[in-house]
Scaffold this motif. Structure first.
Motif, short mmCIF file in Angstrom:
data_model
loop_
_atom_site.label_atom_id
_atom_site.label_comp_id
_atom_site.label_asym_id
_atom_site.label_seq_id
_atom_site.Cartn_x
_atom_site.Cartn_y
_atom_site.Cartn_z
N GLU A 111 6.59 10.06 12.93
CA GLU A 111 7.50 10.36 12.15
C GLU A 111 6.68 11.01 11.00
O GLU A 111 7.15 12.16 10.27
CB GLU A 111 8.03 9.09 11.71
CG GLU A 111 9.53 9.22 11.21
CD GLU A 111 10.10 7.90 10.91
OE1 GLU A 111 10.06 7.15 11.85
OE2 GLU A 111 10.24 7.60 9.67
N MET A 112 5.73 10.13 10.56
CA MET A 112 4.86 10.54 9.28
C MET A 112 4.40 11.79 9.59
O MET A 112 4.35 12.81 8.30
CB MET A 112 3.68 9.74 9.22
CG MET A 112 3.88 8.39 8.38
SD MET A 112 2.39 7.35 8.57
CE MET A 112 1.27 8.02 7.44
N PHE A 113 3.73 12.39 10.41
CA PHE A 113 3.22 13.77 10.63
C PHE A 113 4.01 14.72 11.28
O PHE A 113 3.63 15.66 11.65
CB PHE A 113 2.01 13.42 11.31
CG PHE A 113 0.96 12.74 10.52
CD1 PHE A 113 0.09 12.98 9.35
CD2 PHE A 113 0.93 11.22 11.01
CE1 PHE A 113 -0.47 12.11 8.61
CE2 PHE A 113 -0.02 10.40 10.22
CZ PHE A 113 -0.84 11.05 8.82
N LYS A 116 5.77 3.34 1.95
CA LYS A 116 5.11 2.26 1.35
C LYS A 116 4.68 1.25 2.68
O LYS A 116 5.58 1.29 3.54
CB LYS A 116 6.10 1.45 0.57
CG LYS A 116 5.34 0.60 -0.31
CD LYS A 116 6.24 0.16 -1.38
CE LYS A 116 6.16 -1.40 -1.85
NZ LYS A 116 7.39 -1.79 -2.71
N PHE A 117 3.57 0.89 2.58
CA PHE A 117 2.91 0.00 4.05
C PHE A 117 2.68 -1.29 3.42
O PHE A 117 2.43 -1.70 2.35
CB PHE A 117 1.84 0.55 4.53
CG PHE A 117 2.08 1.94 5.34
CD1 PHE A 117 2.66 2.04 6.42
CD2 PHE A 117 1.85 3.25 4.59
CE1 PHE A 117 2.79 3.14 7.24
CE2 PHE A 117 2.01 4.33 5.34
CZ PHE A 117 2.75 4.50 6.44
N THR A 118 2.92 -2.23 4.51
CA THR A 118 2.34 -3.57 3.97
C THR A 118 0.86 -3.73 5.08
O THR A 118 1.04 -3.31 6.28
CB THR A 118 3.10 -4.47 4.67
OG1 THR A 118 4.32 -4.34 4.07
CG2 THR A 118 2.56 -6.00 4.06
N VAL A 119 -0.28 -4.03 4.60
CA VAL A 119 -1.22 -4.32 5.35
C VAL A 119 -1.04 -5.42 6.10
O VAL A 119 -1.25 -6.66 5.60
CB VAL A 119 -2.63 -4.39 4.38
CG1 VAL A 119 -3.87 -4.67 5.03
CG2 VAL A 119 -2.84 -3.13 3.40
N CYS A 120 -1.27 -5.43 7.46
CA CYS A 120 -1.00 -6.59 8.20
C CYS A 120 -2.01 -6.83 8.89
O CYS A 120 -2.29 -8.01 9.57
CB CYS A 120 -0.05 -6.47 9.27
SG CYS A 120 -0.49 -5.01 10.55
N GLY A 121 -3.22 -6.15 8.66
CA GLY A 121 -4.48 -6.67 9.40
C GLY A 121 -5.61 -5.75 8.93
O GLY A 121 -5.47 -4.62 8.52
N VAL A 122 -6.77 -6.48 8.91
CA VAL A 122 -8.02 -5.68 8.52
C VAL A 122 -9.06 -6.04 9.67
O VAL A 122 -8.91 -6.96 10.22
CB VAL A 122 -8.49 -6.18 7.22
CG1 VAL A 122 -10.02 -5.34 6.83
CG2 VAL A 122 -7.68 -5.71 6.14
N PHE A 153 0.87 -1.12 -0.17
CA PHE A 153 0.20 0.12 -0.04
C PHE A 153 0.79 0.96 0.05
O PHE A 153 1.57 1.39 0.88
CB PHE A 153 -0.72 -0.24 1.28
CG PHE A 153 -1.80 1.05 1.58
CD1 PHE A 153 -3.05 1.14 1.00
CD2 PHE A 153 -1.24 2.17 2.34
CE1 PHE A 153 -3.69 2.04 1.26
CE2 PHE A 153 -2.12 3.28 2.61
CZ PHE A 153 -3.58 3.28 2.06
N PHE A 154 0.82 2.06 -1.10
CA PHE A 154 1.53 3.18 -1.14
C PHE A 154 0.91 4.46 -1.01
O PHE A 154 -0.26 4.52 -1.51
CB PHE A 154 2.23 3.10 -2.45
CG PHE A 154 3.21 4.36 -2.69
CD1 PHE A 154 4.38 4.45 -2.05
CD2 PHE A 154 3.01 5.64 -3.42
CE1 PHE A 154 5.40 5.74 -2.05
CE2 PHE A 154 3.87 6.51 -3.47
CZ PHE A 154 5.17 6.74 -2.83
N SER A 155 1.43 5.30 -0.08
CA SER A 155 0.76 6.51 0.63
C SER A 155 1.81 7.50 -0.34
O SER A 155 2.53 7.93 0.24
CB SER A 155 0.76 6.58 1.77
OG SER A 155 0.47 7.90 2.30
N PRO A 156 1.18 8.25 -1.46
CA PRO A 156 2.16 9.21 -2.12
C PRO A 156 2.14 10.41 -1.26
O PRO A 156 3.22 11.04 -1.47
CB PRO A 156 1.22 9.38 -3.51
CG PRO A 156 -0.09 8.95 -3.17
CD PRO A 156 -0.07 7.93 -2.17
N GLU A 157 1.07 10.99 -0.41
CA GLU A 157 1.45 12.12 0.17
C GLU A 157 2.37 12.06 1.18
O GLU A 157 2.92 13.07 1.36
CB GLU A 157 -0.22 12.23 0.84
CG GLU A 157 -1.04 12.61 0.12
CD GLU A 157 -1.83 11.47 -0.66
OE1 GLU A 157 -1.53 10.23 -0.20
OE2 GLU A 157 -2.77 11.49 -1.33
#
Ligand SMILES: Nc1ncnc2c1ncn2[C@@H]1O[C@H](COP(=O)(O)OP(=O)(O)OP(=O)(O)O)[C@@H](O)[C@H]1O
Ligand SMILES: [Mg+2]
Lengths: 238, 386
Positions: free
Chosen positions: B198-200, B171-177, B163-167
């Motif tokens: 870190e992201m924000f 790049k993330f891996t979905v580990c759970g839903v 899962f890539f977050s361009p903003e």
């Protein structure tokens, strides 16, 4: 107290003591106020009614007949004078005591029958006992039999003829075994055949010892009684 | 006597029906109102209790707004220093203290705004309703994300997908839903706290600390102590509930006023019905008096009729409320802040009893005067009317 005293009177009915005075009117006067004008509907009326007597009150329209009958039936109170029933004056009695008198001592037959349209014949018959909390099914059946309406017990008043309604009204007046039966023009709304049937019924009740007073314009009914009280302008004509 | 009263009501069917309808509508409104109040309180209490949170540490500012925002998944402009978490955790009476960092991520291309929440393991006991779909794991590394059910659906991602977050350029891996829970969690993106910081660009900052006590009765004591944390303030859940209920209170006052007006009108219509019944039946009532009904018996008869009328009306009203409650609730939701997810209308036995009581009281009140009038009739007055 009132009840006990009348229970004693009840025995009198069966003995048929002719001289016993049941009701005594003394100087009855009733005035109505119509605006500023005073109407003297009754003016010093005095008489005695013997136990078991069958009496007619006659007179012209407006003479005060209905007014007198209402006073006798404790439906209204006189302006002056008094009514003595069974030796006891009704003067100054409370509304409660008068209600009890009406319920237990007086049977009243209205000119317009006074049946409740939503109730059946049987329910109308039992109406007075609703207020006295007295079980009277057997008595009601007996009375229906007597007035010949057993088959009509579950009908409503609007399914009955005038004569039938009048007979129901009479039966209802008798349900609590009153001392006296008062009827205001019981044949006034009936044809001669039905009027005759009512007359026969009164005769039968009279033979059984009931004291009856009818107000009537009907000469046949008036002549059939033992005694006539003639009213004119609120006074008894001797 | 009862059947006599009943037979009297059936004779003017249309009028009786209209009066019944009036009573039914106003009692229905009242029932919905009472039920709504009860249901809202209960629902809110359940929701807050379900979280197992007794208090929350939020940045200085409007504390209730802050707490409400955190609870409902909105971000705050200000944040807390991370050490307030440690202070809370050191407090001996605290069972769980979970840090939350919430941030919005605008997605102009998609025309929406995502909510990212940084959490750590300690939040799990506070979210007992969380159920992971099969194959899910807790964050195995810093670039893992757990998606709410709705977020997963809109992103078309499943467990194991990348899962890539361009903003943010990550790049993330979905580990759970998460399975759908009906809460605000459904649409959120959960990442490890450090990743979020870190992201924000919020190093060592958090938005709030959710706190569960070992013993909920010590709430005052703990909250006065935590009040000392610099830059932070304590909001207890009881205070939160009070605030919500106050907000709802104004809406309720308005609806109460409407219900009272409706009740007054229906009372008047019962009054009118009974009064005209007395006038119409003057002669019959006179007959009753003549054959030996006492004043009190006539009074009773008319009162019973009035009470019968309103009791019947109340029954109809409750039925009406039960039948249309769903729609009323849909309408109410539009106006009420922070509506709990489960049903607002709580037509309990207590509410129904209260409605019947009100119905009987209205009947008694409206029937009193007509019944008194009827009982004052003299037998002869009644008979004379032709
Ligand atoms: N409620 C009342 N108010 C005023 N006047 C009344 C009232 N009732 C009766 N009257 C008057 O009293 C007088 C006697 O009335 P009452 O009804 O006793 O007459 P009646 O003999 O029964 O007449 P009828 O044969 O027409 O029935 C009449 O002049 C009547 O107009
Ligand atoms: Mg007359």
């Amino acid at each position: 107290m009132v009840v006990a005293m009348y229970a004693k009177q009840n025995e009198g009915v069966h003995e048929r003591v002719e001289s016993k005075v049941l009701v005594s009117a003394k100087g009855l006067t009733k005035t109505y106020r119509r605006g500023t004008e005073e109407v003297r509907a009754l003016d010093g009326v005095s008489f005695d009614l013997q136990q078991g007597e069958f009496t007619a009150i006659v007179g012209q329209s407006g003479a005060g007949k209905t007014t007198l009958l209402h006073l006798l039936g404790c439906m209204d109170t006189p302006t002056s004078g008094e009514i003595i029933i069974g030796g006891h004056s009704t003067k100054g009695l409370s509304d409660r005591a008068l209600t009890q008198l009406r319920r237990e001592q007086v049977g009243f037959v209205f000119q317009h029958f006074g049946l409740l349209p939503t109730l059946t014949v049987m329910e109308n018959l039992l109406l007075p006992t609703l207020f006295s909390k007295r079980e009277a099914k057997a008595r009601a059946n007996e009375l229906l039999e007597q007035v010949g309406l057993t088959q009509r017990r579950n009908h409503h008043p609007n399914q009955l003829s005038g004569g039938e309604m009048q007979r129901v009204a009479i039966a209802r007046a008798l349900i609590n075994r009153p001392q006296i039966l008062l009827a205001d023009e019981p044949t006034g709304n009936l044809d001669s055949v039905n009027g005759e049937a009512i007359l026969q019924l009164f005769h039968q009740l009279h033979r059984e010892g009931l004291t009856i007073v009818v107000v009537t314009h009907n000469p046949i009914l008036a002549d059939a009684t033992q005694r006539q009280l003639v009213l004119r302008d609120g006074q008894l004509v001797p | 006597m009862l059947s006599l009263a009943l037979s009297n009501l059936t004779r003017r069917r249309l009028r009786t029906a209209l009066t019944l309808l009036g009573v039914a509508i106003s009692v229905g409104v009242l029932a919905c109102l009472l039920a709504f109040g009860k249901g809202y309180e209960a629902g809110l209490g359940r929701e807050l209790n379900g979280m197992g949170i007794q208090m929350m540490l939020v940045p200085l500012g409007c504390p209730y707004d802050a707490a409400a925002r955190v609870l409902k998944g909105k971000t705050l402009e200000v944040s807390l220093p991370a050490n307030s978490l440690n202070i809370a955790r050191q407090e001996g009476k605290v069972e769980v203290a979970a840090p939350l960092l919430m941030a919005t991520l605008p997605r102009p291309a998609e025309g929406r705004t995502d909510l990212w929440v940084g959490i750590d393991e300690s939040v799990r006991p506070l979210k007992p309703w969380w159920k992971m779909t099969t194959g899910s794991r807790w964050f195995p590394d810093a670039n893992s994300v757990i998606l709410g059910a709705e977020a997963a659906a809109t992103e078309l991602r499943q467990v194991g997908d990348t899962f890539f977050s361009p903003e943010t350029g990550r790049k993330f891996t979905v580990c759970g839903v998460l399975e759908r829970s009906g809460t605000s969690d459904d649409s959120q993106f959960f990442v490890p706290l450090a990743t979020a910081q870190e992201m924000f660009h919020q190093p060592n900052r958090i938005t709030a600390v959710a706190i569960r006590l070992k013993d909920p009765t010590q709430i005052t004591e703990v909250s006065t102590r935590l009040q000392q944390v610099p830059g932070a303030q304590v909001v207890t859940m009881a205070e939160m509930m009070g605030t919500f209920l106050n907000l709802v209170g104004s809406v309720r006052t308005l609806v109460s006023a409407i219900a009272i007006v409706a009740l007054c009108i229906s009372g008047l219509s019962v009054f009118n019905t009974m009064l005209s019944a007395v006038l119409e039946r003057t002669r019959e009532l006179g007959v009753l008096r003549a054959v030996g009904a006492s004043r009190s018996q006539v009074f009773c008869l008319l009162s019973v009729e009035a009470i019968l009328l309103t009791t019947l009306g109340s029954t109809l009203g409750v039925v009406l409320a039960l039948a249309t409650g769903r729609f009323v609730e849909m309408g109410v939701r539009l106006f009420v802040p922070m509506a709990p997810a489960d049903t607002l209308l709580n037509l309990s036995r207590e509410v129904i009893q209260q409605c019947f009581m009100v119905g009987v009281v209205v009947g008694l009140g409206a029937g009193l005067y007509p019944a008194w009038q009827a009982s004052r009739l003299q037998p002869v007055e009644a008979i004379r009317i032709d």
